[in-house]
Each structure stands twice: as C-alpha cells, then as structure tokens.
Design a protein around this motif. Structure first.
Motif, short mmCIF file in Angstrom:
data_model
loop_
_atom_site.label_atom_id
_atom_site.label_comp_id
_atom_site.label_asym_id
_atom_site.label_seq_id
_atom_site.Cartn_x
_atom_site.Cartn_y
_atom_site.Cartn_z
N PRO A 94 33.74 30.01 42.78
CA PRO A 94 35.06 29.86 42.14
C PRO A 94 36.11 30.82 42.67
O PRO A 94 37.29 30.47 42.67
CB PRO A 94 34.77 30.14 40.66
N VAL A 95 35.73 32.02 43.11
CA VAL A 95 36.74 32.99 43.54
C VAL A 95 36.62 33.39 45.01
O VAL A 95 37.17 34.41 45.42
CB VAL A 95 36.73 34.28 42.66
N ALA A 96 35.92 32.56 45.81
CA ALA A 96 35.77 32.90 47.23
C ALA A 96 37.14 33.13 47.87
O ALA A 96 38.05 32.32 47.70
CB ALA A 96 35.03 31.77 47.96
N ASP A 97 37.27 34.24 48.57
CA ASP A 97 38.50 34.60 49.29
C ASP A 97 39.75 34.59 48.42
O ASP A 97 40.86 34.45 48.94
CB ASP A 97 38.69 33.70 50.53
N ASN A 98 39.58 34.74 47.10
CA ASN A 98 40.78 34.89 46.26
C ASN A 98 41.41 36.23 46.62
O ASN A 98 40.74 37.15 47.06
CB ASN A 98 40.39 34.88 44.78
N ARG A 99 42.75 36.31 46.47
CA ARG A 99 43.41 37.54 46.88
C ARG A 99 42.91 38.72 46.03
O ARG A 99 42.64 39.80 46.53
CB ARG A 99 44.93 37.40 46.75
N THR A 100 42.79 38.48 44.73
CA THR A 100 42.29 39.53 43.83
C THR A 100 41.22 38.92 42.94
O THR A 100 41.08 37.71 42.86
CB THR A 100 43.43 40.07 42.91
N TYR A 101 40.47 39.79 42.28
CA TYR A 101 39.47 39.32 41.32
C TYR A 101 39.72 39.98 39.98
O TYR A 101 39.87 41.20 39.89
CB TYR A 101 38.05 39.64 41.78
N ASP A 102 39.75 39.16 38.96
CA ASP A 102 39.92 39.69 37.61
C ASP A 102 39.15 38.77 36.68
O ASP A 102 39.47 37.58 36.57
CB ASP A 102 41.42 39.70 37.27
N GLU A 103 38.11 39.32 36.06
CA GLU A 103 37.23 38.49 35.26
C GLU A 103 38.01 37.71 34.20
O GLU A 103 37.72 36.54 33.94
CB GLU A 103 36.15 39.34 34.58
N MET A 104 39.01 38.35 33.61
CA MET A 104 39.71 37.68 32.52
C MET A 104 40.67 36.59 33.01
O MET A 104 41.13 35.78 32.20
CB MET A 104 40.41 38.70 31.62
N SER A 105 40.97 36.55 34.31
CA SER A 105 41.76 35.40 34.81
C SER A 105 40.85 34.21 35.06
O SER A 105 41.28 33.07 35.12
CB SER A 105 42.46 35.72 36.12
N LEU A 106 39.58 34.52 35.26
CA LEU A 106 38.58 33.48 35.51
C LEU A 106 38.34 32.68 34.24
O LEU A 106 38.09 31.48 34.26
CB LEU A 106 37.31 34.22 35.92
N ILE A 107 38.42 33.39 33.12
CA ILE A 107 38.11 32.78 31.83
C ILE A 107 39.39 32.70 31.01
O ILE A 107 39.93 33.70 30.58
CB ILE A 107 37.08 33.65 31.06
C1 LIG Z 1 43.19 34.87 42.26
O1 LIG Z 1 44.25 35.51 42.91
C2 LIG Z 1 45.52 35.35 42.31
C3 LIG Z 1 46.54 36.03 43.23
O2 LIG Z 1 46.23 37.39 43.39
C4 LIG Z 1 45.49 35.96 40.92
O3 LIG Z 1 46.72 35.74 40.28
C5 LIG Z 1 44.36 35.33 40.12
O4 LIG Z 1 44.25 35.99 38.87
C6 LIG Z 1 43.05 35.48 40.86
N1 LIG Z 1 41.99 34.81 40.14
C7 LIG Z 1 40.98 35.46 39.60
C8 LIG Z 1 39.97 34.62 38.90
O5 LIG Z 1 40.83 36.66 39.65
#
Ligand SMILES: *[C@@H]1O[C@H](CO)[C@@H](O)[C@H](O)[C@H]1NC(C)=O
Ligand SMILES: *[C@@H]1O[C@H](CO)[C@@H](O)[C@H](O)[C@H]1NC(C)=O
Ligand SMILES: *[C@@H]1O[C@H](CO)[C@@H](O)[C@H](O)[C@H]1NC(C)=O
Ligand SMILES: [Ca+2]
Ligand SMILES: [Ca+2]
Length: 438
Positions: free
Chosen positions: A314-327
């Motif tokens: 789900p987050v391969a090569d995403n610019r950033t990782y943040d668990e709470m954006s995933l959910i």
């Molecule tokens: C994926 O990257 C975007 C841009 O940095 C960010 O807004 C988004 O929260 C990231 N997704 C996760 C799941 O971290």
C-alpha cells in the motif's frame, strides 16, 4: 511525557503481540534445544543488500546453468524486486504436490481466552489506555485510532462498521457520533467489550488472515528440487550459506476463493525486550518476548490465479509514511478485501515468478536496522479460483553477536550429529526419493 507515552505504547504492543503471535505462529518450527554455554563470540561480515538503482532497472543474473534470469526493481521503499521464471512450471507443481501430501492447516485460529487473560493482567488503567489510543491527543478517540490497534481485535480484522456495531451493542457511544469522548470511554466497562468480542464468532473472512499453509523442509536430505531451490535463493540473495541454510523451511500457502491476508509486516518490532524465534536456542531465556526476525522475504507464485490475489504494497515508494494516514475513519488501506485498488503497488500472481524484498533498513554498519515500515504488504482477496504461493524467509538476528553465536552453536550440533533434533521434519525427508507424477 512523550517518553512515557511511547514506553506504554510499546508495553501495550508487546503484551498484545505475544498473545496474538502465540495463536498465529504456533506452527512455526524452530530449534528446540538449549545452548550448552556460549564459547568466544565470533563476528560476522556485512550482510549483502542488492542495489535497487531505480524503479524499472533490470539486471541479468546467472542462477541456473541453462538460462539467464532478469531481476527488475519494483520499488526502492521497500527495496523490492521481481524475477520472472525463477521457478519452472514443474517445480511449482512439485511444491504444491508435496504440500498437499503433507497436508495444510488453517493459518489462523482465534486465541480468545489467552488474550482475555493478557488483557486482564495488563497493569494499565483505563485512563492510561485512553491516552495510549489517542494518537493525535485531542482527548477523543476517533475510529481510526481504534482501528490502528489491530491487536485489540484479537485476530479478528476490525472494520469501521464492526467498531460502530460494537459501540452500539455495548452502548459505548450514546451520542452516536462515532467518536469516544473521555467521558464516554470512562463510562465504558471494558468487560462488556470482551464479552461482546467473545459472543461474536468470527467467520474466516473476518480474520486477519484467511488461508491454509504448511512447511516444507529444505535442508540436507530434502527432495533434490527443494535443495536446488534453496541453492538458487542463496545465489539470488548473495548472503552467506550459513544464514540461508539456517533459515525457516519453505512455507506453502493456499488461498481459496474468498481468501486474503490483510496488510502486515513480516518481522516483529525490535525492542530490547524481544528475541528472535530462530536464535532463541542461544538467547537469554529470561527475555519475555519472541518474534520472527525475517531479514528478507522471497515469495514465489506457484500458479496463475483466475481472479484477484495480487500482492499489494500500500505505501511502496510513498514520499512519506504515516500510519495514521494509512488508516482513515472510512478507508483503511491495509484492508485487502476492500481497498487493494487504492494501494501504491500491486503485483499480479504469475506462475514461476518470485518477488523478494528487505524487511529491515540497513543500520549503517553492515547489519540490520529498524523494520522498514514501507515493507507493509498483504494478499488481496481471491475473487475466483485458488491461489498458491510459497515464502522463503531469510532469518537474521538484529543482534549480530547473537546471530554469530547461533551459527556457531548450530555448526557444533551438526558436527556432533545432532541432525535428529527436528523430528517434525522427518516426514519431509521421507519424500526425498518420492517419484511424483506431475
Ligand atoms: C503518502 O505520501 C503523501 C505525500 O507525502 C502523504 O500526504 C501521505 O500521507 C502518505 N501516505 C501515507 C499512508 O503515509
Ligand atoms: C539475562 O537477562 C536478565 C534479565 O534481563 C539479566 O539480568 C541477565 O544478566 C541476563 N543473562 C545473560 C547471560 O545475559
Ligand atoms: C500463466 O500466465 C502467463 C502470462 O499470463 C502465461 O505466459 C503462462 O503460460 C501461464 N502459465 C500457465 C501454467 O498457465
Ligand atoms: Ca484522538
Ligand atoms: Ca461519542
């Protein structure tokens, strides 16, 4: 204050993790004997890590005598590659056949009572629990903050709808806004929550993992094709033969129609309080928590799947990782029954193809660093037909000294003829000379 918060978070995760993994990984084979006492600690050279260069990069490698293979970079975060034709059609059929002969077992059962005991003995007050769950510290529990604690579900996958249903069954959210205020949380009796969870038998489609699996021995004396595959993995990874030979047996997994595995990482978190399943033979037994330490995952697709069954990152090569954006409160990107299409990268199963990736980041000293959050992956819902895969995990202890001691101890046992120390593998050895009609 931040430290206390983090520390309690770890304790909670560890408490729940132990009980969760007890039910899930009870079939994990591992060395059973205790060390006789460590000798002088040897040191190990740096771990090889292939370079990704860039997405789409291809390199030619010679892994078998009669053909070339191409390794293609799929992502850099995690460091992930694909290699078509890694296994021949005959090898794929043989693995499936051996797994069927051995018999597969359900990958997950619900360990309800143990879990309740663990929750019961947890020395965390309801107020502390609230603070642990309230990630954004706004004094309210959003749905996503509860969803993030997958282990609260005790092996059951939690969806926003499940949680809403639970709230209304135990009257936890009287104002019905889907958010628990501190007052609402304090008024809630956690025993009602457990009672509710217990009274709802989960269907297999509601579990974290819905599949069957078995383990196939690949060590000395195994079927010659199983040996050949291990040697090919050794050449592919360019790691030391000791590391590859002392890794877990091959795990073969069958997903029927409706099967899935929600997104997860293959390695447990590395806390000072954890030990690795594969090196516990030489570890300090008073360390309370055990986890699988899987430096690499090499995953083989054993058949072409009629519908679905992709592997999602789900987050391969995403610019950033943040668990709470995933959910989010409405979309959980880890949910592979519903949201695979929204993941960053999906690999379609193709018979004979292998994908492999690194579950840990490097530590800068040629060894294992932190778990790579970007290695999050899952098995998408199989919408039609059956999906067969196999996993070759390469185990490395994040403690270099302990990995070294383990290798030394295993070498000593082998010299002393300790080859019968894994009786559960005897069955696989019986297949050594099996003539299989394919
Ligand atoms: C994926 O990257 C975007 C841009 O940095 C960010 O807004 C988004 O929260 C990231 N997704 C996760 C799941 O971290
Ligand atoms: C094992 O762990 C305990 C508790 O963490 C510690 O007191 C003890 O010294 C350790 N023993 C060895 C041999 O490392
Ligand atoms: C699997 O699918 C690939 C590509 O779609 C095809 O080339 C291959 O022949 C198929 N293999 C089998 C055994 O059906
Ligand atoms: Ca909150
Ligand atoms: Ca509310």
């Amino acid at each position: 204050m931040v430290f206390v918060h983090l520390y309690l978070g770890n304790v909670l995760a560890l408490l729940l993790f132990v009980h969760y993994s007890n039910g899930d990984e009870s079939s994990d084979p591992g060395p059973q004997r205790r060390a006789q006492g460590p000798g002088p600690a040897p040191t190990l050279g740096p771990l090889t890590r292939l370079e990704g260069i860039k997405v789409g990069h291809e390199r030619k490698v010679q892994l078998v005598a009669d053909r070339d293979h191409f390794i293609r970079t799929l992502s850099l975060k995690p460091l992930l590659f694909e290699i078509p034709g890694f296994l021949s059609d005959e090898e794929c059929r043989l693995i499936i056949h051996l797994a069927q002969m051995k018999g597969l077992q359900r990958s997950q059962i619900l360990p309800t009572e143990e879990y309740e005991e663990a929750m019961g003995t947890m020395q965390v007050s309801q107020l502390d629990l609230f603070r642990l769950l309230d990630q954004n510290r706004d004094g309210r529990l959003q749905l996503r903050e509860v969803l993030a604690q997958t282990r609260l579900g005790n092996g059951r996958w939690m969806t926003p709808e499940n949680i809403q249903e639970m709230y209304s069954a135990i009257k936890a959210d009287p104002d019905g806004d889907g958010v628990l205020s501190l007052q609402e949380f304090s008024d809630m009796d956690l025993r009602d929550f457990h009672k509710y969870m217990r009274s709802h038998e989960a269907a297999s489609s509601e579990l974290v993992r819905n599949s069957h699996h078995t383990w196939l021995y690949q060590g000395e004396g195994a079927h010659h094709i199983m040996r050949a595959i291990r040697q090919r993995v050794l050449r592919l990874t360019r790691l030391s033969p000791e590391i590859v030979e002392l890794s877990e047996p091959l795990q073969v997994v069958r997903y029927g129609e409706g099967g899935h595995y929600h997104a997860h990482v293959d390695s447990g978190p590395v806390y000072p309080e954890t030990i690795c399943s594969h090196t516990k033979l030489v570890a300090n037994e008073s360390v309370p928590f055990e986890t699988s330490c899987r430096y690499m995952t090499v995953l083989f697709y054993l058949n072409n799947v009629t519908g679905g069954g992709e592997t999602v990152f789900p987050v391969a090569d995403n610019r950033t990782y943040d668990e709470m954006s995933l959910i989010q409160d409405d979309v959980d990107l880890r949910d592979t029954r519903r949201h695979c299409d929204k993941g960053n990268l999906r690999v379609k199963p193709q018979q004979g193809t292998a994908v492999f990736w690194y579950n840990y980041l490097p530590d800068g000293q040629g060894w294992v660093g932190d778990v790579d959050d970007y290695s999050l992956h899952g098995g998408c819902l199989v919408t039609s037909g059956t999906k067969w895969i196999a996993n070759n995990w390469i185990n490395v202890d994040p403690s270099r000294a302990r990995q070294a001691l383990f290798q030394q101890e295993m070498a000593r046992l082998a010299r002393e003829g300790g080859t019968d120390s894994q009786p559960e593998w005897a069955l696989d050895r019986a297949y050594r000379d099996a003539r299989v009609e394919l």
